[in-house]
Design a protein around this motif. Structure first.
Motif, PDB file in Angstrom:
ATOM      1  N   LEU A  15      10.708   5.160 -46.303  1.00  0.00           N
ATOM      2  CA  LEU A  15      11.756   4.132 -46.245  1.00  0.00           C
ATOM      3  C   LEU A  15      11.813   3.201 -47.452  1.00  0.00           C
ATOM      4  N   ARG A  16      11.104   3.489 -48.515  1.00  0.00           N
ATOM      5  CA  ARG A  16      11.046   2.537 -49.640  1.00  0.00           C
ATOM      6  C   ARG A  16      12.386   2.447 -50.361  1.00  0.00           C
ATOM      7  N   TRP A  17      13.306   1.749 -49.760  1.00  0.00           N
ATOM      8  CA  TRP A  17      14.679   1.698 -50.271  1.00  0.00           C
ATOM      9  C   TRP A  17      14.861   0.761 -51.452  1.00  0.00           C
ATOM     10  N   PHE A  18      14.062  -0.303 -51.519  1.00  0.00           N
ATOM     11  CA  PHE A  18      14.323  -1.356 -52.500  1.00  0.00           C
ATOM     12  C   PHE A  18      13.696  -1.056 -53.858  1.00  0.00           C
ATOM     13  N   ASP A  19      12.765  -0.125 -53.883  1.00  0.00           N
ATOM     14  CA  ASP A  19      12.066   0.137 -55.129  1.00  0.00           C
ATOM     15  C   ASP A  19      13.014   0.699 -56.177  1.00  0.00           C
ATOM     16  N   ALA A  20      12.804   0.235 -57.419  1.00  0.00           N
ATOM     17  CA  ALA A  20      13.629   0.715 -58.519  1.00  0.00           C
ATOM     18  C   ALA A  20      13.592   2.238 -58.550  1.00  0.00           C
ATOM     19  N   GLY A  21      14.759   2.838 -58.700  1.00  0.00           N
ATOM     20  CA  GLY A  21      14.821   4.272 -58.859  1.00  0.00           C
ATOM     21  C   GLY A  21      14.690   5.065 -57.575  1.00  0.00           C
ATOM     22  N   SER A  22      14.549   4.390 -56.424  1.00  0.00           N
ATOM     23  CA  SER A  22      14.435   5.152 -55.180  1.00  0.00           C
ATOM     24  C   SER A  22      15.762   5.825 -54.848  1.00  0.00           C
ATOM     25  N   GLY A  23      16.848   5.240 -55.358  1.00  0.00           N
ATOM     26  CA  GLY A  23      18.161   5.837 -55.119  1.00  0.00           C
ATOM     27  C   GLY A  23      18.777   5.419 -53.805  1.00  0.00           C
ATOM     28  N   PHE A  24      17.978   4.808 -52.909  1.00  0.00           N
ATOM     29  CA  PHE A  24      18.513   4.493 -51.586  1.00  0.00           C
ATOM     30  C   PHE A  24      19.214   3.148 -51.539  1.00  0.00           C
ATOM     31  N   GLY A  25      18.693   2.150 -52.197  1.00  0.00           N
ATOM     32  CA  GLY A  25      19.296   0.817 -52.111  1.00  0.00           C
ATOM     33  C   GLY A  25      20.476   0.635 -53.037  1.00  0.00           C
ATOM     34  N   ALA A  49      26.163  -1.461 -66.239  1.00  0.00           N
ATOM     35  CA  ALA A  49      24.839  -2.061 -66.044  1.00  0.00           C
ATOM     36  C   ALA A  49      23.880  -1.025 -65.453  1.00  0.00           C
ATOM     37  N   ALA A  50      24.396  -0.226 -64.508  1.00  0.00           N
ATOM     38  CA  ALA A  50      23.551   0.794 -63.882  1.00  0.00           C
ATOM     39  C   ALA A  50      23.163   1.873 -64.901  1.00  0.00           C
ATOM     40  N   TRP A  51      24.108   2.290 -65.731  1.00  0.00           N
ATOM     41  CA  TRP A  51      23.762   3.265 -66.778  1.00  0.00           C
ATOM     42  C   TRP A  51      22.729   2.689 -67.716  1.00  0.00           C
ATOM     43  N   ALA A  52      22.918   1.436 -68.053  1.00  0.00           N
ATOM     44  CA  ALA A  52      22.014   0.801 -69.005  1.00  0.00           C
ATOM     45  C   ALA A  52      20.582   0.817 -68.487  1.00  0.00           C
ATOM     46  N   VAL A  53      20.379   0.491 -67.199  1.00  0.00           N
ATOM     47  CA  VAL A  53      18.998   0.460 -66.698  1.00  0.00           C
ATOM     48  C   VAL A  53      18.466   1.869 -66.476  1.00  0.00           C
ATOM     49  N   ALA A  54      19.389   2.816 -66.284  1.00  0.00           N
ATOM     50  CA  ALA A  54      18.936   4.200 -66.115  1.00  0.00           C
ATOM     51  C   ALA A  54      18.626   4.827 -67.471  1.00  0.00           C
ATOM     52  N   GLY A  55      18.833   4.041 -68.544  1.00  0.00           N
ATOM     53  CA  GLY A  55      18.520   4.553 -69.874  1.00  0.00           C
ATOM     54  C   GLY A  55      19.585   5.487 -70.413  1.00  0.00           C
ATOM     55  N   ARG A  56      20.752   5.478 -69.757  1.00  0.00           N
ATOM     56  CA  ARG A  56      21.825   6.335 -70.238  1.00  0.00           C
ATOM     57  C   ARG A  56      22.831   5.535 -71.052  1.00  0.00           C
ATOM     58  N   GLY A  57      22.453   4.290 -71.325  1.00  0.00           N
ATOM     59  CA  GLY A  57      23.380   3.399 -72.008  1.00  0.00           C
ATOM     60  C   GLY A  57      23.596   3.753 -73.467  1.00  0.00           C
ATOM     61  N   GLU A  58      22.519   4.155 -74.131  1.00  0.00           N
ATOM     62  CA  GLU A  58      22.599   4.328 -75.574  1.00  0.00           C
ATOM     63  C   GLU A  58      23.719   5.263 -76.002  1.00  0.00           C
ATOM     64  N   GLY A  59      23.717   6.458 -75.389  1.00  0.00           N
ATOM     65  CA  GLY A  59      24.703   7.461 -75.771  1.00  0.00           C
ATOM     66  C   GLY A  59      26.096   6.905 -75.633  1.00  0.00           C
ATOM     67  N   LEU A  60      26.301   6.232 -74.520  1.00  0.00           N
ATOM     68  CA  LEU A  60      27.618   5.682 -74.259  1.00  0.00           C
ATOM     69  C   LEU A  60      27.994   4.643 -75.296  1.00  0.00           C
ATOM     70  N   GLY A  61      27.007   3.805 -75.587  1.00  0.00           N
ATOM     71  CA  GLY A  61      27.249   2.758 -76.567  1.00  0.00           C
ATOM     72  C   GLY A  61      27.698   3.377 -77.886  1.00  0.00           C
ATOM     73  N   GLU A  62      27.011   4.453 -78.286  1.00  0.00           N
ATOM     74  CA  GLU A  62      27.351   5.088 -79.550  1.00  0.00           C
ATOM     75  C   GLU A  62      28.753   5.675 -79.520  1.00  0.00           C
TER      76      GLU A  62
END
Ligand code: SAH
Length: 511
Positions: free
Chosen positions: A249-259, A495-508
């Motif tokens: 049930l660890r919904w709140f943890d970063a990257g769990s995908g549930f929260g 913001a979600a892409w940025a924390v998922a580390g997918r921001g850079e490509g988009l930024g470029e």
């Protein structure tokens, strides 16, 4: 003991003992917010999230937390201060904001007793206790139909007498507060009292906040796990079969995908515009912990006669490019003893739907709103002919895009300063939380420049549009993600892409 005297002249003296909730500023009750917003004085704790003070911007605020306070302020002094503040100046409304629930190990009972003894009327606004909320945010229900039908909340603070572990033998789940430091001894006592050393256990530090950290183990191993993870107070420890449920049930943890895509992430929102709380809502719906940091504030112009001159006998297009412009325009009219009829001969253009809504709230329908919000679109699409005059009432930092677009079309662009945009000065505490945020949202170039100056370090940022993104890069930010459209939803996605580390490509790609 003295009772409030019903025949005495009415005094405002009143104390609200308010549970602030466990940390997440969304976990205060509606009643708590109401009491806070009515308060003249607020006394707040170490564990009450200071962000809650935004509900009482005009109140006097007094920190009475014990931690980080050079001079130790005793409970007796706090009790006396509550009463003294309530009696001050013919009576004031005091909000006593306490972490979690008022009466769960918060010494709230003693504060209520002090009010009774002094004859000061009071109310109690219960709060969400960390005893239940911190486990919940770690994915641990304190009861469960299969495995736990009862729970007890106990203190690990031996000064408070400790718990009578032997009396707890029939209780399924134990929730231990104030127990990190004595965890070794407490675990040993629990085992000695008959609890199995294999009972699952979990310790949650700073539960419900972006700083939440969790260590897990069994009754036999949890103290070591906590030490190894470096967890300290404030933390709660859950002992019982339910602790096992965290695995699922660890919904709140970063990257769990549930929260939600931003679960367990902290997002700083830097705008001050009316839209700030709307963006915060969108981010919260995606699971984010939102930190609102005002970077700019609005002020009146020292002299509004240029606005008066510009509006005098004006019959062209009036351009309004922010909610603040609408607000300031109406305060200007009010100062002059005028109302919306003073604008009757003009046509009004709003930069986007939000500004148009601000106008509508004041009984004015915008004659024109561009298909895509933004100054460039407004300039390109304004239904005007060469030679027409467009008057832009704005702040001193307005960018030149609108002027450029309109002048390129042969229109006459005029500008008058209606309000001022000034840098806000967040306190050191707010700045540190800003620096620790996983991502910061930026809605304007000036916010980007100001953020860079204040934070002094490279931050992960999500920008509202390509212009803001360029300004952010020029200000020195290297991790910039751009929203695909100029909407709050797109900014939250960025913001979600940025924390998922997918921001850079988009930024470029955008840049
Ligand atoms: N009245 C509060 C408890 C006050 S005693 C409540 O109802 O929550 C202080 C203890 O509460 C701390 O030592 C810690 O054990 C616990 N606590 C408070 N906030 C917490 C949080 N965000 N995460 C984990 N534990 C917390």
């Amino acid at each position: 003991m003295s009772f409030p005297d019903p025949s005495a002249p009415a005094s405002r003296a009143f104390v609200s003992l308010i549970g602030a909730g466990p940390g997440d500023p969304g976990l205060i009750t509606v009643r708590g917010v109401e009491a806070l917003s009515r308060a003249d004085v607020v006394l707040f704790d170490y564990l009450a999230n200071p962000e809650l003070l935004r509900h009482c911007p005009d109140a006097e605020t007094i920190y009475v937390g014990k931690k980080g306070f050079s001079e130790y302020i005793s409970q007796e002094q706090i009790n006396a201060l509550i009463v003294a503040k309530a009696r001050e100046g013919g009576g004031r409304r005091v909000a006593r904001l306490k972490g979690g629930d008022v009466f769960v190990f918060g010494r709230g009972g003693e504060e209520a007793e002090a009010c009774v003894a002094a004859g000061v009327p009071f109310e109690v606004v219960p709060g969400v206790t960390s005893a239940i909320a911190a486990p919940a945010y770690a994915g641990i229900p304190v009861t469960h139909r299969e495995s736990a039908r009862s729970f007890a909340v106990l203190t690990g603070n031996t000064k408070e007498g400790g718990a009578h572990y032997e009396r707890l033998s029939g209780v399924d789940t134990l929730v231990l507060l104030m127990g990190v430091r004595n965890l070794d001894g407490i675990a040993a006592d629990l085992i000695a009292s008959g609890r199995s050393p294999d009972t699952p256990a979990a310790t949650v530090q700073w539960g419900t906040t972006p700083q939440q950290r969790v260590a897990t183990g069994t009754l036999a191993t949890i103290a070591r796990a906590v030490r190894e993870a470096g967890l300290e107070a404030p933390a709660v420890t859950v002992v019982g079969e339910v602790a096992r449920l965290r695995d699922t049930l660890r919904w709140f943890d970063a990257g769990s995908g549930f929260g939600g895509p931003l679960a367990g992430r902290s997002v700083a929102v830097t705008r001050t515009r009316d839209g700030a709380s709307a963006l915060s809502e969108v981010l919260r719906a995606r699971g984010a912990n939102v930190l609102e940091v005002p970077l700019i504030r609005f002020a009146e112009v020292p002299d509004d006669s240029p606005v008066e001159d510009a509006l005098h006998d004006f019959g062209g297009w009036l351009l309004l490019t922010s909610n603040q412009a609408v607000k300031s325009l109406f305060s200007f009219l009010e100062r002059r003893g005028l109302d919306a009829r003073a604008l009757a001969r003009m046509k009004i253009a709003a930069v986007g739907p939000s500004t148009a809504r601000s106008l509508a709230e004041r009984g004015l329908r915008a004659d024109f709103v561009p298909s895509t919000p933004g100054a460039v679109h407004l300039g390109a699409e304004l239904p005007a002919r060469p030679g027409d005059v467009a008057l832009h009432l704005t702040s001193q930092v307005a960018e030149d895009d609108l002027a450029r677009e309109l002048e390129a079309r042969g229109l006459r662009y005029e500008r008058a300063e209606l309000y001022r945009t000034e840098p806000a000065r967040p306190g050191e505490h707010a700045l540190n939380r800003l620096r620790a945020a996983d991502v910061v949202t930026l809605a304007s170039g000036s916010a980007a420049r100001h953020l860079a100056a204040l934070a002094g370090i490279d931050l992960t940022v999500a920008a509202m549009g390509p212009q803001t993104a360029d300004a952010a890069r020029r200000a020195g930010f290297t991790r910039v993600t751009v929203a695909e459209t100029a909407t709050l939803e797109a900014l939250a996605d960025a913001a979600a892409w940025a924390v998922a580390g997918r921001g850079e490509g988009l930024g470029e790609r955008e840049g």
